[in-house]
Design a protein around this motif. Structure first.
Motif, short mmCIF file in Angstrom:
data_model
loop_
_atom_site.label_atom_id
_atom_site.label_comp_id
_atom_site.label_asym_id
_atom_site.label_seq_id
_atom_site.Cartn_x
_atom_site.Cartn_y
_atom_site.Cartn_z
N PRO A 170 0.83 -1.21 0.00
CA PRO A 170 0.00 0.00 0.00
C PRO A 170 0.86 1.26 0.00
CG PRO A 170 0.04 -0.98 2.19
CD PRO A 170 0.78 -1.93 1.29
N PHE A 171 0.28 2.33 -0.49
CA PHE A 171 0.94 3.63 -0.47
C PHE A 171 -0.13 4.71 -0.34
CE2 PHE A 171 -0.12 2.80 -4.86
CZ PHE A 171 -0.55 4.02 -5.35
N ASN A 172 0.29 5.91 0.01
CA ASN A 172 -0.64 7.03 0.14
C ASN A 172 -0.64 7.88 -1.12
OD1 ASN A 172 -1.53 6.47 2.75
ND2 ASN A 172 0.13 7.63 3.71
N LEU A 173 -1.84 8.20 -1.57
CA LEU A 173 -2.03 9.10 -2.70
C LEU A 173 -2.60 10.41 -2.17
CD1 LEU A 173 -2.25 9.64 -5.82
CD2 LEU A 173 -4.58 8.75 -5.66
N LEU A 174 -1.91 11.51 -2.44
CA LEU A 174 -2.36 12.84 -2.02
C LEU A 174 -3.00 13.55 -3.20
CD1 LEU A 174 -2.53 15.17 0.01
CD2 LEU A 174 -0.19 15.80 -0.63
N PHE A 175 -4.27 13.89 -3.04
CA PHE A 175 -5.07 14.57 -4.08
C PHE A 175 -5.23 16.03 -3.66
CE2 PHE A 175 -8.88 16.06 -6.09
CZ PHE A 175 -9.04 15.35 -7.27
N LYS A 176 -4.65 16.94 -4.43
CA LYS A 176 -4.66 18.37 -4.09
C LYS A 176 -5.60 19.13 -5.03
CE LYS A 176 0.26 18.12 -2.86
NZ LYS A 176 1.61 18.70 -3.15
N ASP A 177 -6.48 19.91 -4.43
CA ASP A 177 -7.44 20.73 -5.19
C ASP A 177 -7.42 22.15 -4.64
OD1 ASP A 177 -9.59 21.53 -6.87
OD2 ASP A 177 -11.03 21.04 -5.28
N HIS A 178 -6.26 22.79 -4.66
CA HIS A 178 -6.10 24.09 -4.04
C HIS A 178 -6.91 25.19 -4.74
CE1 HIS A 178 -1.99 22.68 -2.24
NE2 HIS A 178 -3.02 22.19 -1.60
N SER A 179 -7.24 25.00 -6.01
CA SER A 179 -8.04 26.00 -6.73
C SER A 179 -9.54 25.82 -6.51
CB SER A 179 -7.73 25.94 -8.23
OG SER A 179 -6.38 26.27 -8.49
N GLY A 180 -9.94 24.75 -5.82
CA GLY A 180 -11.36 24.52 -5.56
C GLY A 180 -12.15 24.16 -6.80
N HIS A 181 -11.50 23.51 -7.76
CA HIS A 181 -12.19 23.14 -9.00
C HIS A 181 -13.12 21.94 -8.82
CE1 HIS A 181 -9.00 25.20 -11.78
NE2 HIS A 181 -9.90 26.04 -11.32
N VAL A 182 -12.85 21.09 -7.82
CA VAL A 182 -13.58 19.83 -7.69
C VAL A 182 -14.80 20.01 -6.79
CG1 VAL A 182 -13.43 17.46 -6.83
CG2 VAL A 182 -11.51 18.46 -8.08
N ARG A 183 -15.95 19.55 -7.29
CA ARG A 183 -17.19 19.64 -6.53
C ARG A 183 -17.46 18.36 -5.74
NH1 ARG A 183 -22.31 18.29 -8.38
NH2 ARG A 183 -21.53 18.29 -10.52
N THR A 184 -17.25 17.21 -6.35
CA THR A 184 -17.47 15.94 -5.66
C THR A 184 -16.31 14.99 -5.94
OG1 THR A 184 -18.73 14.99 -7.51
CG2 THR A 184 -19.98 16.15 -5.80
N LEU A 185 -15.99 14.17 -4.93
CA LEU A 185 -14.93 13.16 -5.02
C LEU A 185 -15.50 11.81 -4.61
CD1 LEU A 185 -11.71 14.73 -3.43
CD2 LEU A 185 -11.76 13.44 -5.55
N GLN A 186 -15.13 10.77 -5.33
CA GLN A 186 -15.60 9.43 -4.97
C GLN A 186 -14.45 8.44 -5.13
OE1 GLN A 186 -18.74 8.29 -3.76
NE2 GLN A 186 -17.39 6.55 -3.38
N GLU A 187 -14.03 7.84 -4.02
CA GLU A 187 -12.95 6.87 -4.11
C GLU A 187 -13.52 5.48 -4.41
OE1 GLU A 187 -13.89 7.09 0.38
OE2 GLU A 187 -13.77 8.46 -1.33
N ASN A 188 -12.70 4.66 -5.03
CA ASN A 188 -13.06 3.27 -5.31
C ASN A 188 -12.76 2.47 -4.04
OD1 ASN A 188 -13.28 0.63 -6.15
ND2 ASN A 188 -12.24 0.95 -8.09
N LYS A 189 -13.80 2.19 -3.26
CA LYS A 189 -13.61 1.57 -1.94
C LYS A 189 -13.02 0.16 -2.02
CE LYS A 189 -17.07 4.17 0.68
NZ LYS A 189 -16.96 5.34 -0.17
N LYS A 190 -13.01 -0.42 -3.19
CA LYS A 190 -12.41 -1.76 -3.34
C LYS A 190 -10.90 -1.69 -3.17
CE LYS A 190 -12.47 -5.72 -6.49
NZ LYS A 190 -12.97 -6.23 -7.79
N PHE A 191 -10.29 -0.57 -3.57
CA PHE A 191 -8.83 -0.45 -3.52
C PHE A 191 -8.35 0.72 -2.66
CE2 PHE A 191 -9.81 -1.77 -8.04
CZ PHE A 191 -9.60 -3.13 -7.82
#
Length: 256
Positions: free
Chosen positions: A44-65
């Motif tokens: 396993p490893f950590n993935l950092l998702f950065k949205d500093h401009s606030g462009h993203v309205r909704t996020l959905q992770e794939n709970k299987k992985f």
């Protein structure tokens, strides 16, 4: 990182626009020296998702992985941490999907059309323009123009040559390999009008509609300001690095 832009214009004014993205991950690993006898099947490893401009309205992770391990302060700073565990190496797995806010309105391509009639002929001129701010060339450009009843598709003449008439779908199809930033590509289609259309008493140019669909993609660029980073997980210390490949696709509709 793949993003998809779908937009529709009516009379050259924006009607609808959506931007959606998918993060896919492929992992490869190696050991310094001999691997342990009981090496884990996946690290396993950590993935950092950065949205500093606030462009993203909704996020959905794939709970299987994926497990969302973000805390409140990180989320408040528009940073989201996911622990990713994928079952096999050398295969891509979708781990995060997102939809962007309506405030993000990229315009990588513009489509303009003009219709004129002369005698029995109807001339349709199209101009496809690439935004000079695009990060790289638009490639695999496909232009599909609908042809209304009352026009003889078999009489099609194109300038430059290359348009293909599809009788069953009543469309003309053009394919362009690439379009550089700021470049314009002009197409002209000439079709014969039927006698019924000519005798209707109304200027055909005012009633004929030629909806246009343009599709293309851009490799090495994205539409949002989303950024990604990776790090190791405490229980599995490792040197983790990344190589992010970006691509966006465009589906642009233009109606009268």
């Amino acid at each position: 990182l793949n993003e998809d832009l779908t937009c529709e214009y009516k009379q050259s004014k924006l009607s609808t626009l959506t931007v959606e993205g998918t993060i896919q991950v492929r992992m490869s690993s190696s050991y310094e020296g001999e691997p342990p006898l009981e090496a884990p099947s996946s690290i396993p490893f950590n993935l950092l998702f950065k949205d500093h401009s606030g462009h993203v309205r909704t996020l959905q992770e794939n709970k299987k992985f994926v497990e969302n391990v973000s805390n409140e302060s990180e989320a408040a700073n528009r940073e989201f941490i996911y622990t990713v565990t994928i079952p096999r190496e050398e295969e891509y797995f979708p781990v995060v999907r997102y939809k962007c806010d309506s405030s993000l309105r990229p315009v990588p391509i513009r489509v303009q059309s003009r219709v004129r009639t002369q005698g029995k002929l109807c001339r349709i001129a199209l101009q496809i323009s690439s935004n000079p701010q695009n990060p790289s060339d638009l490639v695999h450009l496909t232009v599909i123009m609908g042809v209304p009843p009352g026009l003889n598709g078999e009489s099609l003449k194109c300038n430059p040559p290359g348009g293909v008439w599809n009788e069953s779908k009543r469309v003309v199809l053009w394919c362009v390999s690439e379009l550089g930033g700021g470049e314009k590509f002009q197409l002209q289609a000439i079709l014969e009008m039927s006698d019924d259309l000519l005798q209707s008493g109304v200027d055909p140019a005012d009633r004929l509609e030629f909806p246009v669909m343009a599709r293309c993609q851009c490799v090495g660029g994205q539409l949002s300001d989303v950024a990604l980073d990776v790090s190791d997980v405490d229980m599995f210390p490792a040197a983790v690095s990344k190589n992010v490949m970006q691509r966006f696709r465009v589906s642009h509709k233009e109606k009268k």
